[in-house]
Motif scaffolding. Structure first.
Motif, PDB file in Angstrom:
ATOM      1  N   SER A 108      41.402  25.353  37.437  1.00  0.00           N
ATOM      2  CA  SER A 108      42.162  26.573  37.579  1.00  0.00           C
ATOM      3  C   SER A 108      41.548  27.795  37.851  1.00  0.00           C
ATOM      4  CB  SER A 108      43.257  26.494  36.297  1.00  0.00           C
ATOM      5  OG  SER A 108      42.489  26.850  35.338  1.00  0.00           O
ATOM      6  N   GLN A 109      40.200  27.799  37.197  1.00  0.00           N
ATOM      7  CA  GLN A 109      39.449  28.993  37.301  1.00  0.00           C
ATOM      8  C   GLN A 109      39.165  29.293  38.679  1.00  0.00           C
ATOM      9  OE1 GLN A 109      36.246  27.789  34.480  1.00  0.00           O
ATOM     10  NE2 GLN A 109      37.388  29.368  32.802  1.00  0.00           N
ATOM     11  N   TYR A 110      38.649  28.158  39.272  1.00  0.00           N
ATOM     12  CA  TYR A 110      38.003  28.059  40.862  1.00  0.00           C
ATOM     13  C   TYR A 110      39.349  28.736  41.792  1.00  0.00           C
ATOM     14  CZ  TYR A 110      33.274  27.043  40.307  1.00  0.00           C
ATOM     15  OH  TYR A 110      32.088  27.196  39.858  1.00  0.00           O
ATOM     16  N   ALA A 111      40.624  28.253  41.339  1.00  0.00           N
ATOM     17  CA  ALA A 111      41.402  28.660  41.986  1.00  0.00           C
ATOM     18  C   ALA A 111      41.993  30.169  42.022  1.00  0.00           C
ATOM     19  CB  ALA A 111      43.071  28.008  41.573  1.00  0.00           C
ATOM     20  N   ARG A 112      41.732  30.602  40.825  1.00  0.00           N
ATOM     21  CA  ARG A 112      41.727  32.190  40.532  1.00  0.00           C
ATOM     22  C   ARG A 112      40.481  32.836  41.258  1.00  0.00           C
ATOM     23  NH1 ARG A 112      41.433  31.578  34.262  1.00  0.00           N
ATOM     24  NH2 ARG A 112      40.980  34.061  34.524  1.00  0.00           N
ATOM     25  N   ALA A 113      39.444  32.168  41.043  1.00  0.00           N
ATOM     26  CA  ALA A 113      38.010  32.693  41.726  1.00  0.00           C
ATOM     27  C   ALA A 113      38.356  33.032  43.314  1.00  0.00           C
ATOM     28  CB  ALA A 113      36.954  31.888  41.551  1.00  0.00           C
ATOM     29  N   ALA A 138      39.937  36.451  43.690  1.00  0.00           N
ATOM     30  CA  ALA A 138      39.605  37.547  43.058  1.00  0.00           C
ATOM     31  C   ALA A 138      38.437  38.189  44.058  1.00  0.00           C
ATOM     32  CB  ALA A 138      38.610  37.020  41.845  1.00  0.00           C
ATOM     33  N   LYS A 139      39.072  39.192  44.353  1.00  0.00           N
ATOM     34  CA  LYS A 139      37.918  40.009  45.559  1.00  0.00           C
ATOM     35  C   LYS A 139      37.098  41.092  45.010  1.00  0.00           C
ATOM     36  CE  LYS A 139      40.469  37.952  48.667  1.00  0.00           C
ATOM     37  NZ  LYS A 139      39.801  36.769  49.333  1.00  0.00           N
ATOM     38  N   LEU A 158      34.560  35.217  31.947  1.00  0.00           N
ATOM     39  CA  LEU A 158      33.863  36.628  31.651  1.00  0.00           C
ATOM     40  C   LEU A 158      33.903  37.084  33.123  1.00  0.00           C
ATOM     41  CD1 LEU A 158      30.746  36.047  29.587  1.00  0.00           C
ATOM     42  CD2 LEU A 158      32.909  37.328  28.937  1.00  0.00           C
ATOM     43  N   MET A 159      33.581  36.361  34.115  1.00  0.00           N
ATOM     44  CA  MET A 159      33.351  36.863  35.394  1.00  0.00           C
ATOM     45  C   MET A 159      34.972  36.918  36.442  1.00  0.00           C
ATOM     46  SD  MET A 159      29.851  35.167  36.934  1.00  0.00           S
ATOM     47  CE  MET A 159      30.421  33.569  36.360  1.00  0.00           C
ATOM     48  N   LEU A 160      35.833  36.434  35.668  1.00  0.00           N
ATOM     49  CA  LEU A 160      37.225  36.285  35.995  1.00  0.00           C
ATOM     50  C   LEU A 160      38.187  37.370  35.356  1.00  0.00           C
ATOM     51  CD1 LEU A 160      37.871  32.589  36.710  1.00  0.00           C
ATOM     52  CD2 LEU A 160      37.834  34.408  38.396  1.00  0.00           C
ATOM     53  N   HIS A 161      37.532  38.088  34.344  1.00  0.00           N
ATOM     54  CA  HIS A 161      38.308  39.102  33.703  1.00  0.00           C
ATOM     55  C   HIS A 161      38.447  40.290  34.578  1.00  0.00           C
ATOM     56  CE1 HIS A 161      38.963  42.312  30.533  1.00  0.00           C
ATOM     57  NE2 HIS A 161      39.471  41.154  29.740  1.00  0.00           N
ATOM     58  N   LYS A 162      39.704  40.893  34.272  1.00  0.00           N
ATOM     59  CA  LYS A 162      40.355  42.075  35.186  1.00  0.00           C
ATOM     60  C   LYS A 162      39.321  43.293  35.313  1.00  0.00           C
ATOM     61  CE  LYS A 162      43.121  43.863  31.344  1.00  0.00           C
ATOM     62  NZ  LYS A 162      44.652  44.414  31.023  1.00  0.00           N
ATOM     63  N   SER A 163      38.565  43.371  34.218  1.00  0.00           N
ATOM     64  CA  SER A 163      37.609  44.444  34.222  1.00  0.00           C
ATOM     65  C   SER A 163      36.069  44.227  34.874  1.00  0.00           C
ATOM     66  CB  SER A 163      37.305  44.977  32.686  1.00  0.00           C
ATOM     67  OG  SER A 163      36.597  44.006  32.042  1.00  0.00           O
ATOM     68  N   LEU A 182      32.958  42.466  40.474  1.00  0.00           N
ATOM     69  CA  LEU A 182      32.573  41.733  41.294  1.00  0.00           C
ATOM     70  C   LEU A 182      33.343  40.519  41.583  1.00  0.00           C
ATOM     71  CD1 LEU A 182      28.685  41.884  40.067  1.00  0.00           C
ATOM     72  CD2 LEU A 182      29.825  43.406  41.693  1.00  0.00           C
ATOM     73  N   ALA A 183      33.267  40.104  42.859  1.00  0.00           N
ATOM     74  CA  ALA A 183      33.930  38.963  43.478  1.00  0.00           C
ATOM     75  C   ALA A 183      33.127  37.647  43.031  1.00  0.00           C
ATOM     76  CB  ALA A 183      34.030  38.906  45.105  1.00  0.00           C
ATOM     77  N   LEU A 184      33.458  36.758  42.158  1.00  0.00           N
ATOM     78  CA  LEU A 184      32.796  35.630  41.662  1.00  0.00           C
ATOM     79  C   LEU A 184      32.223  34.599  42.927  1.00  0.00           C
ATOM     80  CD1 LEU A 184      33.909  33.638  38.519  1.00  0.00           C
ATOM     81  CD2 LEU A 184      33.098  32.295  40.576  1.00  0.00           C
TER      82      LEU A 184
END
Length: 290
Positions: free
Chosen positions: A17-22, A25-26, A84-89, A92-94
């Motif tokens: 699910s994280q990679y789907a979000r990634a 994530a722009k 951490l890298m998918l957090h809204k704040s 950077l694009a993961l």
């Protein structure tokens, strides 16, 4: 000093699910992104014995050992890195990040049944000629005792970094090593490692999916190369307490054959991973007793 935003997890986040979000994530698109103060924590983590065995088989460790492979705690911490890298704040694009360096320090052997307290946080950042480098540090404690820690350095390719100094000097000759061993890497290595690590980045899975991200074919995971090297060299070093540092230099396109070169030493062993022609260095580093 800004107080860190803390993310607490009772269960391990799912990496699929994280990679789907990634994929969606722009990043913020800022020319001078400022990294937030973020940390992620999970306590009482116990490794799944069957998953450890599967990981050991793929990476060349002893699957019958009662202790975790040297690099396995990274697998337990990796979902927290992703959060951490998918957090809204996080600006950077993961999917555009490149893992360029990694250091792992283990202070004693870790039994598979022990419960681990894992803390990960965004650490140092630095502008270079290639972009923005930043560290994710991982600290793992057992009953208050620090047993393992790592620093993973990632690169975001952003324009406007420090200017690269031109050089007309010839490249120095590659170092000579005492020992070498060759590994045949199959085309499905990336998919096998993804199943045991949770790192399902498309650049590692198939040639077609890697080409979508600008690669000529799919590439081996850098952390597989590091794990396979640790499996080969830690037993020669003969110490549970050790530090292994690596720089990831050039991608390993699959399928291929690579050569691990190393020097024997009682305290420190230097190594690199090259193509079979001995011209391209994919990874270099050292493992040392602590």
């Amino acid at each position: 000093m800004t107080q860190a935003t803390r993310l607490n997890f009772n269960q391990t986040p799912g990496t699929l699910s994280q990679y789907a979000r990634a994929l969606f994530a722009k990043g913020s698109g800022q020319k001078e992104p400022q990294l937030p103060s973020l940390e992620a924590m999970q306590t009482g983590v116990r490794a799944d014995r069957n998953k450890v065995i599967a990981y050991a088989d793929v990476c060349g460790f002893d699957s019958a050992a009662a202790q975790l492979p040297l690099t396995y705690p990274h697998i337990l911490a990796f979902p927290l890195h992703m959060e951490l890298m998918l957090h809204k704040s996080f600006p950077l694009a993961l999917m555009g990040l490149v893992h360029i360096r990694n250091s792992i320090s283990q202070y004693r052997a870790i039994d598979c049944q022990e419960k681990l307290d894992i803390r990960c946080f965004i650490s140092n950042s630095e502008r270079t000629d290639k972009g923005l480098e930043f560290d994710i540090k991982t600290e793992i404690d057992i009953a208050g005792e620090r047993v393992w820690e790592s620093v993973s350095t990632n690169l975001a390719r952003i324009g406007g970094g420090a200017k690269k100094v031109a050089s007309n000097q010839l490249r120095p000759a590659l170092p000579q090593f005492e020992m070498a061993e060759r590994w045949l890497l199959a085309s499905n290595l990336g998919r096998r490692y993804a199943r045991v690590s949770g790192d399902s980045n498309p650049i590692h899975l198939f040639a077609a999916s890697a080409k979508l991200f600008g690669f000529k074919s799919h590439i081996a995971h850098g952390m597989w190369s590091k794990a396979r090297t640790a499996a080969a060299l830690q037993k020669k070093l003969g110490s549970d307490a050790c530090r292994i540092t690596t720089e990831f230099k050039l991608p390993v396109f699959l399928p291929t054959t690579v050569e691990l070169n190393y020097n024997r030493g009682e305290q420190t062993m230097a190594f690199d991973l090259r193509d079979t022609k001995g011209q391209k260095v994919h990874m270099k580093g050292e493992i040392q007793r602590l």
